[in-house]
Scaffold this active site. Structure first.
Site, mmCIF file in Angstrom:
data_model
loop_
_atom_site.group_PDB
_atom_site.id
_atom_site.type_symbol
_atom_site.label_atom_id
_atom_site.label_comp_id
_atom_site.label_asym_id
_atom_site.label_seq_id
_atom_site.Cartn_x
_atom_site.Cartn_y
_atom_site.Cartn_z
ATOM 1 N N ASN A 242 0.824 -1.212 0.000
ATOM 2 C CA ASN A 242 0.000 0.000 0.000
ATOM 3 C C ASN A 242 0.856 1.260 0.000
ATOM 4 O OD1 ASN A 242 -2.311 -1.600 0.089
ATOM 5 N ND2 ASN A 242 -2.406 -1.575 2.323
ATOM 6 N N PHE A 246 6.727 -1.945 -3.166
ATOM 7 C CA PHE A 246 6.663 -2.875 -4.293
ATOM 8 C C PHE A 246 5.196 -3.137 -4.577
ATOM 9 C CE2 PHE A 246 7.985 -4.974 -0.363
ATOM 10 C CZ PHE A 246 6.867 -5.726 -0.068
ATOM 11 N N ASP A 388 30.221 -17.597 7.959
ATOM 12 C CA ASP A 388 29.455 -18.709 7.380
ATOM 13 C C ASP A 388 29.635 -18.731 5.864
ATOM 14 O OD1 ASP A 388 27.824 -20.936 7.370
ATOM 15 O OD2 ASP A 388 25.972 -19.764 7.203
#
Length: 510
Positions: A242, A246, A388
């Site tokens: 809204n 996007f 990681d």
């Protein structure tokens, strides 16, 4: 005066005018005196005796039959008749009470008892007899069918049934299965039978299934186990749609141990990647290595809020120094919006999913050089360790450019175990490129020295040397930070948050 005499409301019901009785005025002292009270009692007795004498003169000693009235009512009004009858009844009661005063048994005239007092509340004796006879016949029939004593058992073959009878137990099991919510949906089982073996298996399966469903960590409206999109996340995405951030959310790009990535499009040329962190990290078993003793990681939703904000800050730092990574756009709670890496709505493949047999040695070496440059620049320019880094967190775009993703667990160099995590990243990268056949790869120690500018010995184990170096070269601040990791993380968090803010006149005072 004529109006008053003709007014029917001014007349008595017995045809006589009412005469108001004037009570004598008595003082309060006379009321309290005992002599006055005795005089009143004497006067009442005299009046009562006078009434009794009048009655004796009126009736005499003649007896009155049941069909006759005790007084002559001729020429008397209704009121006089009623008063005369009442005095006669009072006299009879006084006589009866005087006669029975010497006895312990008192007799009262029955004429004063209402009819309702003479009736009883007991049920009809005929109904009681019929009910008792029906009950006796019912029990007699049950005794004949279910008698267990040989003396009461009828002659001939036995027709009694117990609860262990196959038909009885089968119908009972079918009824329990039909009405039990824990078992499978059965539909209409009227008239069916289930033996004990099948019934026991169904009940055991129903209990195990209910326990399995209750083992979910969170409820449906809070948990994000599979798609990471719960009711709160959907509401947040709708709010951003809204607001015009996007236009639509297409679907899931990828899922990981701590999050899921969704594809969002603003128009045909602009796409975004929405990273939604899971509120249950059951798959992220070793999360404590990254956030151990951190006060921010107590509440699950608080954990993911900080986790998403941490990746937003790391991406902002990396983008500020020009490293190839997604551009952060927006973050809210456990949802992060960043630029999309891919072409025409298709995400760029991970290095794990690339078909390396179609690449030449030079192309593989070029990809490795890009990864090595990313590791060096993250350490020296951004002061970060990925912690990681592997082929799962590196993307290869169609123009053969490597981008690093998933930096939520990236840590600052001030972390006590930053060098240990860097060593693990180096081992993962060298192992992967060795497996795909990349030529002229350095050793673990050489790459570590290139990134950190330290001088580790080639002949010894790298991890042992790193741990020894960390113990020997840890400063006083590092010791203090290790003893109070929450304070250290909070300090770094506030510093990064302050550094990422824009220029403001009030910045020096905040």
């Amino acid at each position: 005066m004529a109006n008053c005499e003709n007014n029917p409301w001014k007349k008595n019901a017995w045809g006589k005018n009412e005469e108001t009785a004037e009570e004598p005025i008595v003082s309060f002292a006379d009321v309290l005196s005992e002599e006055f009270i005795e005089d009143l009692s004497v006067q009442e007795k005299l009046e009562e005796e006078r009434y009794m004498k009048q009655l004796d003169q009126m009736f005499g000693d003649t007896s009155v039959s049941d069909d006759q009235l005790p007084i002559n009512t001729e020429g008397m009004t209704d009121e006089e008749v009623a008063l005369a009858l009442q005095r006669h009844f009072d006299r009879e009661a006084d006589v009866a009470r005087a006669v029975g005063s010497s006895s312990s048994v008192h007799f009262t005239p029955d004429r004063y008892h209402p009819k309702t007092m003479q009736e009883t509340d007991s049920e009809n004796e005929d109904d009681d007899a019929l009910r008792q006879a029906a009950t006796d016949m019912l029990y007699a029939k049950l005794d004949e069918e279910n008698a267990t004593n040989s003396r009461l058992r009828p002659e001939g073959p036995s027709t009694s049934r117990t609860k262990h009878d196959t038909g009885v137990s089968g119908r009972r099991n079918a009824d329990k299965t039909f009405n039990d919510r824990n078992t499978l949906p059965t539909g209409d089982m009227v008239g069916d039978k289930l033996n004990n073996k099948v019934f026991n298996k169904l009940m055991a399966f129903g209990k195990s299934e209910s326990k399995r469903q209750m083992r979910n960590k969170d409820k449906e409206e809070k948990a994000t186990m599979d798609t990471s999109v719960d009711s709160d996340t959907r509401l947040l995405l709708l709010k951003w749609i809204n607001q015009g951030v996007f236009d639509s959310v297409d679907g899931i790009i990828a899922t990981g141990k701590e999050s899921a990535v969704l594809h969002a499009a603003q128009d045909s040329a602009t796409s975004y990647a929405i990273k939604v962190y899971k509120t249950t990290l059951s798959e992220f078993k070793n999360r404590s290595e990254y956030v151990k003793d951190d006060f921010r990681f107590k509440n699950p939703r608080g954990v993911l809020k900080i986790w998403a904000e941490r990746e937003f800050m790391n991406l902002s730092r990396m983008a500020k120094h020009g490293l190839p990574c997604p551009q952060p756009v927006k973050v809210r709670r456990n949802v992060l919006v960043m630029s999309f890496l891919g072409d025409q709505g298709l995400a760029a493949p991970r290095l794990k999913n690339v078909e390396w047999e179609f690449f030449t040695d030079d192309e593989r070496r070029n990809v490795y050089d890009q990864v090595q440059s990313i590791m060096c620049r993250m350490y020296k320019e951004c002061l970060l360790v990925h912690a990681d880094l592997s082929e799962f967190n590196l993307l290869l775009t169609p123009d053969n450019k490597v981008h690093v993703i998933d930096v939520s667990q990236a840590m600052d160099l001030s972390h006590p175990r930053s060098l240990q995590f860097l060593t693990r990243d180096i081992q993962n990268i060298i192992t992967f490129f060795t497996r795909i056949g990349t030529p002229n790869l350095p050793t673990y120690v050489q790459l570590f020295n290139l990134i950190t500018d330290l001088d580790m010995v080639e002949d010894h184990d790298l991890l042992v040397q790193v741990e020894q170096f960390s113990e020997e070269n840890r400063s006083v601040d590092l010791r203090h930070d290790k003893s109070r990791p929450a304070d250290m993380e909070l300090k770094k968090y506030n510093e990064e948050k302050k550094a990422n803010r824009g220029i403001s006149p009030a910045r020096e005072y905040n």
